[in-house]
Enzyme design. Structure first.
Site: not given
Length: 192
Positions: A82-85, A123, A151, A153
């Site tokens: 995941c690019e956010h976390h 995703q 996920h 996250c």
């Protein structure tokens, strides 16, 4: 490993040493001595999709064939970050296309999934990138991609919902017709 890859590994290792230290650990402790290098190599593998061209993978095994029925490759396991976390998400991708004079090797569909998954991702973007790559490269009558994923996250932090599944889909061409989409969904559901 090339000289450039070795240099990247060294630079990443130094960064991970700093991160481990900032988190309060002693990077010189026996169990952690090689951890920065191991993490650096793991991340290089997990992000190896940036160095590959998924269109070229499909083109490398494209064949002329007079077949215009649905080709489905389902239950393609994948792992992504995941690019956010920068935490993993993983699951299964189901991909179908209806050829228009050209088919590709079945393993190439799974490789396209892996190439895009081995990048920092969302995703939703992953689903669309797979669809667009197949549509642009093979020019089929239509493509559909459905991804089901968990996920970390959402499971390890934040709302901590351990059993939630996220489903995304994207489609083109003949899959815009409800009956064709339903046939695909029925085929991926019925054989589980």
């Amino acid at each position: 490993m090339s000289d450039e890859d070795s240099k990247k590994t060294q630079e990443l290792s130094a960064c991970y040493s700093k991160i481990i230290t900032l988190l309060g650990e002693d990077v010189k402790r026996e169990g952690l001595i090689k951890t920065p290098e191991r993490v650096a190599k793991a991340m290089q593998f997990l992000m190896s999709g940036y160095a590959q061209d998924p269109h070229e993978v499909l083109r490398s095994a494209t064949f002329t064939e007079d077949y215009q029925q649905m080709v489905i490759v389902k239950d393609i396991d994948f792992y992504s970050m995941c690019e956010h976390h920068m935490l993993p998400f993983f699951g299964k991708a189901h991909v179908a296309y209806i050829p228009n004079k050209h088919i590709t090797g079945l393993s190439k569909i799974a490789r396209v999934v892996d190439i895009y998954a081995r990048r920092m991702q969302l995703q939703e973007r992953l689903t669309t990138q797979i669809k667009e790559c197949i549509q642009e490269t093979l020019n089929p009558l239509g493509v559909i991609v459905v991804i089901e994923a968990q996920h970390m996250c959402m499971q390890m932090r934040g709302v901590q919902k351990q059993h939630s599944i996220t489903t995304t889909s994207d489609f083109t061409g003949v899959f815009e017709e409800a009956t064709t989409r339903e046939e695909f969904l029925s085929l991926i559901r019925n054989s589980r």
